[in-house]
Design an enzyme around this catalytic site. Structure first.
Site, PDB file in Angstrom:
ATOM      1  N   GLU A 135       0.845  -1.199   0.000  1.00 16.99           N
ATOM      2  CA  GLU A 135       0.000   0.000   0.000  1.00 16.99           C
ATOM      3  C   GLU A 135       0.879   1.247   0.000  1.00 16.99           C
ATOM      4  OE1 GLU A 135      -2.396   2.853  -0.143  1.00 16.99           O
ATOM      5  OE2 GLU A 135      -3.309   0.852  -0.228  1.00 16.99           O
ATOM      6  N   ASP A 193      -6.584  -4.597  -6.089  1.00 18.86           N
ATOM      7  CA  ASP A 193      -7.760  -3.712  -6.028  1.00 18.86           C
ATOM      8  C   ASP A 193      -7.271  -2.285  -6.226  1.00 18.86           C
ATOM      9  OD1 ASP A 193     -10.174  -2.499  -5.612  1.00 18.86           O
ATOM     10  OD2 ASP A 193     -10.427  -3.160  -3.540  1.00 18.86           O
ATOM     11  N   CYS A 214     -12.858  -0.834  -9.642  1.00 19.93           N
ATOM     12  CA  CYS A 214     -13.943   0.138  -9.523  1.00 19.93           C
ATOM     13  C   CYS A 214     -14.140   0.896 -10.827  1.00 19.93           C
ATOM     14  CB  CYS A 214     -13.674   1.106  -8.375  1.00 19.93           C
ATOM     15  SG  CYS A 214     -12.135   2.033  -8.536  1.00 19.93           S
TER      16      CYS A 214
END
Length: 405
Positions: free
Chosen positions: A289, A335, A362
């Protein structure tokens, strides 16, 4: 197909659905919802139809896709579903932007995207800020102080509130008073003051001070994850566990019985939501991340649950992959943000060649661009849609890719 064209396709298909009485009186103007006046099952069907047309229209990709049509998983409840809401404060109004009009704010008296108590708490902040003399921010002149009131809401309806402001150290006493109002609202566990000193319109900011709890506990499956005011978290409280379970099942299905558990790369891993859900089914989960705040929370969340096989890396995904040896990652879960993986990350995944990639997106348009690159070595075993944002043109997808023999 471009983004605007896809939105128009979803909108036209959804508007053809059966009419129903909307719950919200602001539906005709507010940009928070577009289809509250259409039956929800017709909205879901419209998104499935739009996605199938989108994927089928990509000539290079179409032969690599599964034969069965893509389906969209509906939200168990299309109302009060959001875990985050950002309400604009400008020109004497508190609310959301009008549909298609960035500078016009629809003043809200109610909002069905979050529970009534959560909306009431946000509105109380706005009313108190006005009473305390905190000037709201003018989007045109860039004058003023209060820019956003942000609500983070857990599945148990605990609330973490924040206000995003421009510079204004002289307002510190009033901000302290506003914090006391916030903490007095039912369910509120913490309040943050965030600074956005730029002209860029963002509902995130640099922490100035917080009162009460600094984080909010979000239940996700069997775990509770601490999130902060700026950290990403899936925005549909009703559909989150279904998505997590589907990703977990895709990882389990790729594991070979009788062999060692896989090493999983969790790319764009946030606060460790997927990593902790996958940890019981992996030898190691490497949670990567770039946002340091989120990576720190991922490590803390793992430690809080006594999970020792999750490693949190505060690093951009591309250099992490570039420094990884071939075959180091048995499986990858990704993701990414709306921009997708991009050509360089795809190239590294092709080099590393994990046996399976589970790609949650998304933005189906950027996912398609990535899939066209990844299908040089992978086949798409499954495509699945998720209606994470009911009453809007947005839809999320999961693609499961297996390495070709």
């Amino acid at each position: 197909m471009r983004s605007k064209e896809f939105r128009s396709l979803v909108t036209s298909l959804a508007r053809a659905g059966e009419e129903q009485e909307p719950r919200c009186p602001h539906t005709t103007m507010c940009g928070g919802c577009a289809f509250q006046d259409r039956r929800y099952s017709d909205q879901v069907a419209a998104k499935a139809e739009a996605l199938n047309r989108l994927f089928a229209s990509t000539e290079q990709l179409a032969p690599c896709l599964p034969a069965q049509p893509l389906e969209v998983v509906a939200s168990p409840d299309p109302y009060a579903y959001r875990t985050r809401m950002d309400y604009v404060a400008t020109k004497g109004r508190f609310g959301l932007r009008a549909r298609g009009k960035f500078n016009y704010i629809v003043e809200l008296e109610t909002c069905h995207l979050i529970p009534p108590a959560a909306f009431a708490a946000a509105k109380a902040i706005w009313n108190s800020a006005t009473e305390l003399g905190l000037p709201d921010y003018n989007l045109r002149t860039h004058e003023g102080f209060l820019r956003y009131v942000v609500v983070r809401r857990s599945p148990t309806d605990a609330l973490l509130l924040a206000v995003v402001t421009a510079e204004g150290a002289q307002y510190e006493p009033a901000m302290h008073a506003l914090a006391q109002v916030a903490l007095a609202q039912p369910g509120v566990v913490g309040f943050h003051w965030l600074l956005n000193a730029s002209r860029t319109d963002l509902s995130f900011g640099t922490p100035v001070r917080n009162w009460g709890n600094a984080t909010l506990l979000m239940r996700a499956g069997a775990t509770e994850l601490a999130i902060g005011p700026n950290t990403f978290f899936q925005n549909n409280v009703h559909l989150l566990e279904r998505l997590l379970d589907d990703v977990r099942d895709a990882v389990i299905a790729a594991s070979v019985p009788g062999q060692a558990l896989p090493t999983v790369g969790d790319l764009y891993g946030g606060v460790g939501t997927l990593a902790l859900h996958l940890a019981p089914h992996a030898a190691t989960v490497m949670c990567v991340e770039a946002v340091e705040e989120s990576a720190v929370l991922a490590a803390r969340n793992a430690e809080a649950h006594g999970v020792t096989n999750v490693q949190a890396f505060a690093q951009e995904v591309l250099p992490f992959l570039q420094s990884s040896a071939a075959s180091q990652l048995d499986l990858v879960v990704a993701d990414p943000p709306r921009t997708g993986l991009g050509p360089e990350v795809c190239a590294e995944l092709l080099r590393l060649a994990p046996a399976r990639i589970v790609y949650v997106s998304c933005n189906p348009l950027t996912q398609i661009e990535d899939l066209q690159l990844l299908t040089r070595r992978y086949r798409v075993e499954q495509l699945q849609g998720y209606d994470m944002f009911p009453h809007t043109p947005h839809v999320e997808t999961m693609a499961i890719l297996d390495l070709s023999a």
